[in-house]
Design a protein around this motif. Structure first.
Motif, short mmCIF file in Angstrom:
data_model
loop_
_atom_site.label_atom_id
_atom_site.label_comp_id
_atom_site.label_asym_id
_atom_site.label_seq_id
_atom_site.Cartn_x
_atom_site.Cartn_y
_atom_site.Cartn_z
N VAL A 67 -18.15 6.34 -5.88
CA VAL A 67 -16.83 6.54 -5.28
C VAL A 67 -15.75 5.92 -6.16
O VAL A 67 -15.84 4.76 -6.54
N THR A 68 -14.72 6.71 -6.46
CA THR A 68 -13.54 6.13 -7.09
C THR A 68 -12.57 5.83 -5.95
O THR A 68 -11.95 6.73 -5.40
N ALA A 69 -12.49 4.56 -5.60
CA ALA A 69 -11.64 4.21 -4.46
C ALA A 69 -10.17 4.21 -4.87
O ALA A 69 -9.30 4.64 -4.11
N LEU A 70 -9.87 3.74 -6.09
CA LEU A 70 -8.50 3.74 -6.60
C LEU A 70 -8.54 4.05 -8.08
O LEU A 70 -9.36 3.50 -8.81
N ALA A 71 -7.64 4.91 -8.52
CA ALA A 71 -7.57 5.26 -9.94
C ALA A 71 -6.14 5.11 -10.45
O ALA A 71 -5.29 5.92 -10.09
N ASP A 72 -5.90 4.06 -11.20
CA ASP A 72 -4.64 3.90 -11.92
C ASP A 72 -3.40 4.02 -11.02
O ASP A 72 -2.53 4.83 -11.24
N ILE A 73 -3.37 3.20 -9.99
CA ILE A 73 -2.26 3.26 -9.04
C ILE A 73 -1.16 2.29 -9.46
O ILE A 73 -1.42 1.12 -9.72
N GLY A 74 0.04 2.79 -9.51
CA GLY A 74 1.18 1.93 -9.82
C GLY A 74 2.43 2.37 -9.07
O GLY A 74 2.71 3.56 -9.01
N PHE A 75 3.11 1.43 -8.45
CA PHE A 75 4.42 1.69 -7.86
C PHE A 75 5.07 0.34 -7.54
O PHE A 75 4.41 -0.70 -7.59
N SER A 76 6.37 0.37 -7.26
CA SER A 76 7.09 -0.88 -6.98
C SER A 76 7.88 -0.77 -5.70
O SER A 76 8.26 0.33 -5.29
N VAL A 77 8.11 -1.93 -5.10
CA VAL A 77 8.91 -1.98 -3.87
C VAL A 77 9.88 -3.16 -3.98
O VAL A 77 9.50 -4.25 -4.41
N GLY A 78 11.13 -2.91 -3.58
CA GLY A 78 12.13 -3.97 -3.64
C GLY A 78 12.14 -4.83 -2.39
O GLY A 78 11.50 -4.49 -1.39
N ARG A 79 12.88 -5.94 -2.46
CA ARG A 79 12.96 -6.84 -1.30
C ARG A 79 13.71 -6.18 -0.16
O ARG A 79 14.55 -5.33 -0.36
N GLY A 80 13.35 -6.61 1.06
CA GLY A 80 14.04 -6.09 2.22
C GLY A 80 13.75 -4.62 2.48
O GLY A 80 14.56 -3.89 3.02
N ARG A 81 12.54 -4.21 2.08
CA ARG A 81 12.18 -2.80 2.30
C ARG A 81 10.83 -2.69 2.98
O ARG A 81 9.91 -3.47 2.74
N VAL A 82 10.75 -1.69 3.85
CA VAL A 82 9.48 -1.35 4.49
C VAL A 82 8.97 -0.11 3.77
O VAL A 82 9.64 0.92 3.74
N HIS A 83 7.78 -0.25 3.19
CA HIS A 83 7.25 0.84 2.38
C HIS A 83 5.95 1.37 2.99
O HIS A 83 5.01 0.63 3.21
N GLY A 84 5.93 2.64 3.28
CA GLY A 84 4.76 3.25 3.90
C GLY A 84 3.68 3.56 2.89
O GLY A 84 3.96 3.85 1.72
N LEU A 85 2.43 3.47 3.34
CA LEU A 85 1.30 3.84 2.49
C LEU A 85 0.48 4.83 3.32
O LEU A 85 -0.01 4.51 4.40
N LEU A 137 10.24 3.93 10.59
CA LEU A 137 10.28 2.56 10.09
C LEU A 137 10.57 2.43 8.60
O LEU A 137 11.19 1.47 8.17
N CYS A 138 10.05 3.39 7.83
CA CYS A 138 9.95 3.12 6.39
C CYS A 138 11.18 3.54 5.61
O CYS A 138 11.83 4.54 5.92
N ASP A 139 11.48 2.76 4.58
CA ASP A 139 12.57 3.07 3.67
C ASP A 139 12.10 3.98 2.55
O ASP A 139 12.88 4.66 1.90
N GLY A 140 10.81 3.95 2.28
CA GLY A 140 10.21 4.80 1.25
C GLY A 140 8.72 4.87 1.53
O GLY A 140 8.24 4.21 2.45
#
Ligand SMILES: Nc1ncnc2c1ncn2[C@@H]1O[C@H](COP(=O)(O)OP(=O)(O)OP(=O)(O)O)[C@@H](O)[C@H]1O
Ligand SMILES: [Mg+2]
Length: 504
Positions: free
Chosen positions: A16-34, A205-208
């Motif tokens: 199983v490849t559970a995660l492959a090369d994941i990258g992203f950023s989130v700023g302060r004061g933000r709710v980020h959905g996954l 809820l989410c900002d992004g």
């Protein structure tokens, strides 16, 4: 300005490849959905962030500093707090002790319980959670435990807070409290990662948000502007999904299940209802309304102090799971983790160990048929596993749910099927498949009873809905009279003011 930066995160397990090369950023004061389907890698990502899993490759930066933590403790020290999908409280300790684990106020080396309870009580009040700090965690409902777990994250001054499906067992009122809490944390400049299968929550809820598919980054949305529900669903599943509420009229037949004056310690007043052949009957209510307790009485899982259960007019000789299954009544329980999963056994075994054999040791094994059934459900429910031989404990939370549900859906010679929260934690693609299976079983003439706390689900698939409140059936709605407002109003105790609906 990005505060939390993930780059090149990868993780594989055998097959199983559970995660492959994941990258992203989130700023302060933000709710980020996954977001992502069951097995897409959401919990793996959260576990890497919390130091519970070590990534094969990749980097986490917080406020510009590369994090090199070797354990959950290090992550905690770096200000990362995670509320995991599987609850991790200690059942034999009080709420207060759980919240202040290892950091008790002490006087002369002795834990000052009075101070502990007062301090935690005050914090819970501030957060707005109505739980007694003295209560043992074991005595709390799943929803209450979840709230305590969340309080734990809040009471520590964290910089990054990740919540893995926090609302899956919360009532809408509890969810409201949680959402308010998240709003406050956002205002205080925290980074919040929020995992949920409920799209309406993400939009509210989410900002992004970031969407994972098969361990890969399928999409990253800096803001939610212009992002539609359809788009996210397509990004998650890689295909278009039509309306999942495909209710269609059926002709109900004779009464299959009839429950008369049933009562027990957790359903103190006698309750009666019937379900017809070909009918999908819903039980709606707030978490704690007594729906699961009533179903456990019907199935004989809890002792009844009075009343009778009839199938096709014949009373069950005795109210026990064994008798119920023999007479064609099965219950797929709500807490499938505790009541269903056979740890250390394969996915195939977990599907094929027929419900009846689970309750009686004298079943006959039919390996070939079992393998076919298992493979069929792995395909139709899209269970993400390298093969039916995989140990069930290695599956993601939602995929374990699917396996146990499959066991009950596969049960032959059933007349009455009761499913308690059948799609909790299950992704949108598989939900549609589950509803299709329920429709097909109803069309075969089964009486289906669905317990659900999700209004869109219960309104979307049922022919008739009974509402429970404070351990009694209080209202009945036929399909033409379904309305969100009416169902919620019926479900709320008189003492409580109506709440705004979570459903958009
Ligand atoms: N210890 C393990 N051994 C083998 N495979 C694993 C292990 N842990 C996770 N996996 C696999 O990694 C994949 C990603 O799992 P993960 O728990 O991250 O999914 P998820 O997105 O959180 O899904 P869900 O919505 O069902 O919670 C799954 O296919 C899972 O079976
Ligand atoms: Mg998960």
């Amino acid at each position: 300005m990005s505060f939390l930066e993930l780059s090149g995160l990868s993780k594989t397990y055998p097959g199983v490849t559970a995660l492959a090369d994941i990258g992203f950023s989130v700023g302060r004061g933000r709710v980020h959905g996954l977001m992502g389907e069951n097995g897409a890698g959401k919990s793996t990502l959260i576990r890497i962030l919390s130091g519970d899993t070590v990534a094969d490759a990749g980097e986490i930066r917080i406020d510009g500093a590369v994090q090199r933590y070797g354990s959950a403790r290090d992550a905690f020290g770096a200000g990362v707090v995670v509320v995991h999908q599987e609850l991790q409280l200690v059942p034999d300790l009080s709420v207060a002790e759980n919240l202040r684990l290892g950091r008790f106020p002490a006087r002369g080396g002795i834990v000052d319980f009075k101070a502990l309870f007062a301090e935690v009580g005050k914090a819970l009040d501030e957060i707005g959670i109505a739980v007694d700090p003295r209560a043992k965690v074991a005595t709390l409902s799943i929803g209450e435990r979840q709230m305590v777990e969340i309080a734990k994250a809040v009471m520590i001054d964290a910089r990054v807070i990740a919540l893995d499906e926090p609302t899956s067992s919360l009532s809408s009122r509890e969810s409201e409290i949680l959402f308010r809490l998240i709003g406050r944390l956002r205002d205080a400049g925290k980074v919040i990662l929020y995992v949920s299968h409920r799209l309406e929550e993400i939009f509210r809820l989410c900002d992004g948000c970031t969407v994972l598919r098969d361990g890969k980054l399928a999409a990253h949305h800096e803001t939610m502007e212009g992002v539609t529900r359809e788009r996210i669903v397509a990004e998650m599943v890689g295909r278009e999904i039509a309306d999942i509420w495909t209710w269609r009229p059926r002709t109900a037949g004779a009464t299959r299940l009839s429950v008369d004056g049933l009562q027990g310690s957790r359903v103190p007043q006698p309750q009666s209802f019937t379900a017809q052949a070909g009918e999908i009957l819903g039980f709606f209510g707030l978490v704690g309304a007594g729906r699961s307790e009533l179903m456990r009485l019907v199935f004989g899982a809890d002792p009844a102090s009075g009343g009778a259960v009839r199938i096709d007019g014949q009373p069950l000789e005795e109210l026990s799971p064994r008798q119920a299954i023999r007479d064609g009544l099965v219950l797929c329980p709500e807490d499938r983790k505790a009541d269903g999963i056979i740890q250390g056994r394969s996915v195939g075994d977990n599907i094929a160990i027929a419900a009846r054999r689970h309750h009686s040791p004298f079943g006959i094994l039919q390996p070939r048929r079992e393998a076919t059934t298992a493979d069929r459900f792995i395909e139709t429910l899209r269970i993400r596993t390298p093969s039916r031989r995989q140990d069930i404990v290695n599956l993601s939370g939602g995929n374990q749910q699917k396996v146990i549900l499959a066991r009950w859906l596969a049960e032959p010679d059933v007349k009455v099927l009761i499913v308690d929260e059948p799609t909790r934690g299950i992704d949108v693609g598989a939900k549609a498949e589950i509803y299709e299976i329920l429709y097909a079983l109803a069309e075969k003439g089964l009486a289906i009873v669905v317990v659900s706390s999700e209004l869109p689900e219960i309104m979307g698939i049922c022919d008739r809905i009974l509402v429970m409140c404070e351990r009694r059936i209080v209202a009945e709605f036929d399909r033409p009279s379904f309305s969100e407002a009416a169902l919620l109003a019926a479900a709320l105790p008189d003492s409580e003011a109506p709440l705004t609906s979570m459903v958009s």
